[in-house]
Structures are given as structure tokens and as C-alpha cells.
Design an enzyme around this catalytic site. Structure first.
Site, mmCIF file in Angstrom:
data_model
loop_
_atom_site.group_PDB
_atom_site.id
_atom_site.type_symbol
_atom_site.label_atom_id
_atom_site.label_comp_id
_atom_site.label_asym_id
_atom_site.label_seq_id
_atom_site.Cartn_x
_atom_site.Cartn_y
_atom_site.Cartn_z
ATOM 1 N N PHE A 88 0.840 -1.193 0.000
ATOM 2 C CA PHE A 88 0.000 0.000 0.000
ATOM 3 C C PHE A 88 0.881 1.252 0.000
ATOM 4 O O PHE A 88 1.833 1.356 0.779
ATOM 5 C CB PHE A 88 -0.900 -0.016 1.234
ATOM 6 C CG PHE A 88 -1.863 1.130 1.321
ATOM 7 C CD1 PHE A 88 -3.020 1.128 0.552
ATOM 8 C CD2 PHE A 88 -1.628 2.188 2.166
ATOM 9 C CE1 PHE A 88 -3.925 2.176 0.627
ATOM 10 C CE2 PHE A 88 -2.520 3.243 2.255
ATOM 11 C CZ PHE A 88 -3.678 3.234 1.484
ATOM 12 N N ASN A 188 -3.443 2.002 10.317
ATOM 13 C CA ASN A 188 -4.168 2.413 9.114
ATOM 14 C C ASN A 188 -4.602 1.131 8.410
ATOM 15 O O ASN A 188 -3.948 0.666 7.482
ATOM 16 C CB ASN A 188 -3.288 3.265 8.205
ATOM 17 C CG ASN A 188 -4.030 3.689 6.946
ATOM 18 O OD1 ASN A 188 -5.257 3.631 6.873
ATOM 19 N ND2 ASN A 188 -3.281 4.102 5.933
ATOM 20 N N PRO A 189 -5.700 0.535 8.863
ATOM 21 C CA PRO A 189 -6.117 -0.764 8.336
ATOM 22 C C PRO A 189 -6.955 -0.595 7.066
ATOM 23 O O PRO A 189 -7.333 0.530 6.701
ATOM 24 C CB PRO A 189 -6.976 -1.307 9.473
ATOM 25 C CG PRO A 189 -7.635 -0.077 10.012
ATOM 26 C CD PRO A 189 -6.613 1.039 9.893
#
Length: 286
Positions: A88, A188-189
Site C-alpha cells: 500500500f 491504518n487498516p
């Protein structure tokens, strides 16, 4: 205007026509990456040093490939991170949550604060805290093997004091040995509902790893529910949790950190665009 700046201007027009959100910045960053300079030094590149690879990079960006995947780097607070397919790409809005975490650690006045980053990805959050809170010890958990490779490389290159420890594990069950001892849990899932698929920008949904995007459940908040349970298990009494969410999920995340589960001082906090972006909470003291 030198040759490179002229080519950057042409590339800016092409990227604007392709729908890039920041065409000038993208063109400059691509040019800087190709020529090994900073964006502020593009005017110093002599005409004879112009590299046609720049136009290959521009074509990839036109086709929707993320800028950071093309250049192999992403900037986050004071860090330059290595990124690429399978991890990510950290976003600027997450920097605000990290800033809150650093202020909270300072206010705690704990000699060697213990921090856990759940779902670390590139290790952007973990490394920023280790760099800016020099006495902090940070455990960073990532379950995806590809993302873990990126995190490992960034930690090896940037964690000069050896303050970050990586764990290849599921953040729902990880770090049982630390139960009840952690000062701060941050995450920050994934949090996007699958029902929102069509509204996610193409370069995100086509290139960021699926496990880092889709949060599970009808509302996309199952991963955040897992963060809450893990934070409740890991934190010492009086410890803090911070979890990022979309700008439309603040109310739902607020109620996940319920008073009956031992949470106090639950707050929605806003990003630089004044939108709800992350929730913070404190585990009650008996």
C-alpha cells in the site's frame, strides 16, 4: 527554459488530458526520478543529459499506474520509502494521525514508550515514530508476505537505531507476549466496503493490494473491529489507540470504541482538509 523543463511542460499537458489529479507534480517527480535529482534541481539538468526513459514513465502514468510504483519511492513525513506493486502506498492524510501519536507520546512522559503499528505495509508509520520519538520501541505487524518484504527493506535502510521490530503475522492475534504493556497502538487498516468498489480511483483499486483496501463486512469496518479488540488486549491501562478510517466512517468507528469495552476519551479527529480521518481512544484505568 532548458530541454528537460520543456519536456516536463509537454508531459504535464498529457497527464492533465489523461485525468491525473496533479499533472505538474507528477511530471516533475517522474523527471526527477529518471535524472537522479530533486524536483527543485530539474533546471540544472543539461540538455545533453536528457533521458528518454522519462517518456516511458509518462506513458505508464498516463495508463493509470501509480506514480510511486513507477518511481519506486514514496515520501512520508521525513522519510523516503521504497514502495512498489504489492504494498500500500502511504497517503499524506495518514501523516496527521502520526503527528497526533507523536504529540501523545511526548505528553505521556514515558521514558521508553512501547508502540505497536498494526498492518504496517511499507512501515511508514512505524519508521516515522521511531525517527521522531527516538526512545520509542516500535513493533510493526504485517501479514502479507509481499508487503513484508517492502517493510523489511525500508526498516533495514532507515532504522539506524534499531528501534523497529517487524512481525509477519495477523494483527488480530499477534504479539500476545506484549498483552497489557503497550503505551500506544496505531493502525491504518483496510476500511473500504466492497459496495464502494466503483467509486475507488482506478489507480488505487487496480494497483494497491486488495488486502490493504477492503475492510470486510457490509460497512467495511471488520478490520477496524479487529484493531479495536487487539488494541484492548495489548494496551496497558491508560494507553492510547489511534485508527484511520474514511471521511464518511467517523461515526461508525467512534462507536466501535465503546465505553462498555473499557474505552474513554473517544474522539473523531480531522485531517488537513477538515474531514473526519481517524479516531483516538484511551483504555480506562481501573
Amino acid at each position: 527554459m532548458n530541454l528537460l523543463l520543456d519536456e516536463v511542460a509537454r508531459a504535464t499537458a498529457r497527464l492533465a488530458d489523461a485525468g491525473a489529479a496533479s499533472p505538474r507534480a507528477d511530471a516533475e517527480e517522474l523527471a526527477a526520478a529518471v535524472h537522479g535529482v530533486s524536483r527543485s534541481e530539474l533546471h540544472k539538468v543539461p540538455d545533453a543529459a536528457f533521458d528518454a526513459l522519462f517518456w516511458e514513465y509518462v506513458a505508464r502514468r498516463e495508463a493509470g499506474e501509480p506514480l510511486q510504483h513507477i518511481t519506486g519511492r514514496a515520501f512520508f513525513r521525513y522519510l523516503e520509502l521504497k514502495v512498489g506493486p504489492g504494498v500500500f502506498v502511504p497517503r499524506p492524510e495518514t501523516e496527521v494521525m502520526v503527528g497526533w501519536a507523536l504529540e501523545t507520546l511526548r505528553d505521556m512522559d514515558v521514558r521508553d514508550p512501547l508502540v505497536v503499528d498494526l498492518g504496517t505495509g511499507s512501515a511508514a508509520i512505524a519508521l516515522s515514530i521511531a525517527l521522531e520519538a527516538p526512545r520509542a520501541r516500535v513493533h510493526a505487524v504485517e501479514k502479507d508476505p509481499t508487503a513484508f518484504v517492502h517493510a523489511t527493506r525500508n526498516v533495514e535502510e532507515l532504522d539506524e537505531r534499531g528501534r523497529v521490530r517487524l512481525h509477519l503475522d495477523d494483527f488480530g492475534t499477534a504479539l500476545g507476549e506484549l498483552d497489557g504493556t503497550v503505551d500506544l497502538v496505531i493502525s491504518n487498516p483496510p476500511y473500504i466496503p466492497m459496495s464502494e468498489w466503483e467509486y475507488v480511483p482506478r489507480d488505487v483499486r487496480d494497483h494497491d493490494p486488495a488486502d490493504a483496501l477492503w475492510g470486510g463486512g457490509d460497512d467495511g469496518l471488520d478490520a477496524i473491529r479487529a484493531v479495536e479488540r487487539t488494541a484492548r488486549r495489548l494496551l496497558r491501562p491508560g494507553g492510547y489507540a489511534a485508527v484511520e478510517h474514511s471521511d464518511l466512517q467517523g461515526n461508525g468507528v467512534y462507536w466501535i470504541f465503546a465505553e462498555e469495552n473499557g474505552w474513554r476519551d473517544v474522539r473523531n479527529r480531522r485531517d488537513l482538509t477538515n474531514r473526519d480521518r481517524f479516531v483516538t481512544a484511551r483504555l480506562s484505568v481501573p
